[in-house]
Design a protein around this motif. Sequence first.
Motif, mmCIF file in Angstrom:
data_model
loop_
_atom_site.group_PDB
_atom_site.id
_atom_site.type_symbol
_atom_site.label_atom_id
_atom_site.label_comp_id
_atom_site.label_asym_id
_atom_site.label_seq_id
_atom_site.Cartn_x
_atom_site.Cartn_y
_atom_site.Cartn_z
ATOM 1 N N PRO A 14 -4.915 19.453 26.388
ATOM 2 C CA PRO A 14 -6.081 19.165 25.733
ATOM 3 C C PRO A 14 -6.055 17.742 25.400
ATOM 4 C CG PRO A 14 -4.763 20.491 23.981
ATOM 5 C CD PRO A 14 -4.089 20.408 25.434
ATOM 6 N N LYS A 15 -7.146 16.980 25.895
ATOM 7 C CA LYS A 15 -7.313 15.670 25.303
ATOM 8 C C LYS A 15 -7.352 15.301 23.873
ATOM 9 C CE LYS A 15 -8.745 13.128 29.199
ATOM 10 N NZ LYS A 15 -9.545 11.824 29.596
ATOM 11 N N ARG A 16 -6.444 14.515 23.401
ATOM 12 C CA ARG A 16 -6.215 14.217 22.081
ATOM 13 C C ARG A 16 -7.309 12.817 21.836
ATOM 14 N NH1 ARG A 16 -0.923 14.121 19.155
ATOM 15 N NH2 ARG A 16 0.232 15.601 19.883
ATOM 16 N N PRO A 17 -8.016 12.796 20.730
ATOM 17 C CA PRO A 17 -8.526 11.609 20.584
ATOM 18 C C PRO A 17 -7.565 10.549 19.733
ATOM 19 C CG PRO A 17 -8.984 13.079 18.477
ATOM 20 C CD PRO A 17 -8.145 13.887 19.698
ATOM 21 N N LYS A 23 -11.649 7.710 20.159
ATOM 22 C CA LYS A 23 -12.161 8.014 21.217
ATOM 23 C C LYS A 23 -11.224 8.850 22.163
ATOM 24 C CE LYS A 23 -14.574 3.547 21.874
ATOM 25 N NZ LYS A 23 -14.409 2.240 22.395
ATOM 26 N N PRO A 24 -11.672 9.259 23.294
ATOM 27 C CA PRO A 24 -10.752 10.076 23.788
ATOM 28 C C PRO A 24 -9.574 9.226 24.805
ATOM 29 C CG PRO A 24 -12.917 10.735 24.653
ATOM 30 C CD PRO A 24 -12.951 9.526 23.665
ATOM 31 N N SER A 25 -8.356 9.980 24.473
ATOM 32 C CA SER A 25 -7.067 9.210 25.130
ATOM 33 C C SER A 25 -6.999 8.872 26.466
ATOM 34 C CB SER A 25 -5.800 9.807 24.204
ATOM 35 O OG SER A 25 -5.586 11.027 24.828
ATOM 36 N N GLU A 26 -6.316 7.670 26.833
ATOM 37 C CA GLU A 26 -6.058 7.428 28.249
ATOM 38 C C GLU A 26 -4.515 7.939 28.445
ATOM 39 O OE1 GLU A 26 -7.998 6.592 30.879
ATOM 40 O OE2 GLU A 26 -9.807 6.912 29.588
ATOM 41 N N ARG A 27 -4.477 8.525 29.707
ATOM 42 C CA ARG A 27 -3.024 8.784 30.031
ATOM 43 C C ARG A 27 -2.192 7.681 30.323
ATOM 44 N NH1 ARG A 27 -1.217 12.569 35.093
ATOM 45 N NH2 ARG A 27 -2.644 14.078 33.974
ATOM 46 N N ALA A 28 -2.723 6.399 30.599
ATOM 47 C CA ALA A 28 -1.766 5.167 30.649
ATOM 48 C C ALA A 28 -1.332 4.795 29.174
ATOM 49 C CB ALA A 28 -2.532 4.104 31.237
ATOM 50 N N PHE A 29 -2.232 5.118 28.153
ATOM 51 C CA PHE A 29 -1.873 4.595 26.944
ATOM 52 C C PHE A 29 -1.672 5.624 25.732
ATOM 53 C CE2 PHE A 29 -4.850 1.718 28.876
ATOM 54 C CZ PHE A 29 -3.810 0.592 29.150
ATOM 55 N N TYR A 30 -1.341 7.025 26.311
ATOM 56 C CA TYR A 30 -1.356 8.029 25.376
ATOM 57 C C TYR A 30 -0.337 7.747 24.299
ATOM 58 C CZ TYR A 30 -0.680 13.015 24.317
ATOM 59 O OH TYR A 30 -0.887 13.988 23.691
ATOM 60 N N PRO A 31 -0.841 8.360 23.236
ATOM 61 C CA PRO A 31 -2.068 8.895 22.832
ATOM 62 C C PRO A 31 -3.230 8.008 22.477
ATOM 63 C CG PRO A 31 -0.527 8.952 20.730
ATOM 64 C CD PRO A 31 0.146 7.873 21.808
ATOM 65 N N PHE A 32 -3.173 6.862 22.942
ATOM 66 C CA PHE A 32 -4.135 5.828 22.304
ATOM 67 C C PHE A 32 -5.246 5.929 23.665
ATOM 68 C CE2 PHE A 32 -0.398 4.496 20.160
ATOM 69 C CZ PHE A 32 -0.836 4.936 18.985
ATOM 70 N N CYS A 33 -6.590 5.354 23.369
ATOM 71 C CA CYS A 33 -7.480 5.241 24.194
ATOM 72 C C CYS A 33 -7.413 4.018 25.054
ATOM 73 C CB CYS A 33 -8.664 5.354 23.744
ATOM 74 S SG CYS A 33 -9.228 3.670 22.690
ATOM 75 N N SER A 34 -6.455 2.897 24.711
ATOM 76 C CA SER A 34 -6.220 1.626 25.374
ATOM 77 C C SER A 34 -5.426 0.777 24.815
ATOM 78 C CB SER A 34 -7.759 0.783 25.025
ATOM 79 O OG SER A 34 -7.759 0.558 23.508
ATOM 80 N N LYS A 35 -5.101 -0.163 25.423
ATOM 81 C CA LYS A 35 -3.827 -0.952 25.127
ATOM 82 C C LYS A 35 -4.182 -1.637 23.623
ATOM 83 C CE LYS A 35 -0.955 -4.723 26.904
ATOM 84 N NZ LYS A 35 -0.974 -6.062 27.916
ATOM 85 N N ARG A 36 -5.369 -2.155 23.815
ATOM 86 C CA ARG A 36 -5.853 -2.690 22.297
ATOM 87 C C ARG A 36 -5.372 -1.862 21.093
ATOM 88 N NH1 ARG A 36 -10.111 -6.049 20.419
ATOM 89 N NH2 ARG A 36 -10.725 -5.443 18.177
#
Length: 67
Positions: A14-17, A23-36
């Motif tokens: 399940p996608k974690r915020p 925001k929904p997390s991105e796989r590339a930056f899991y568990p974050f949504c962005s590099k930022r």
Amino acid sequence: MPNNVPDKITPLRPKRPCPECGKPSERAFYPFCSKRCKEIDLNRWFSGAYVIPGRPTEDGDDEPPSE
Ligand SMILES: [Zn+2]
């Protein structure tokens, strides 16, 4: 044992915020949504690691060991 059944099934997690902004997390930056957001968390970690509250400064004026 049946051979046609794959024994490795990777269920979709399940996608974690994002812990930073929700925001929904991105796989590339899991568990974050962005590099930022990832960097924000990293910076917080580092700044927290450098600040050790209550630690006495070792300037040489501490008590000498009693022997
Ligand atoms: Zn985020």
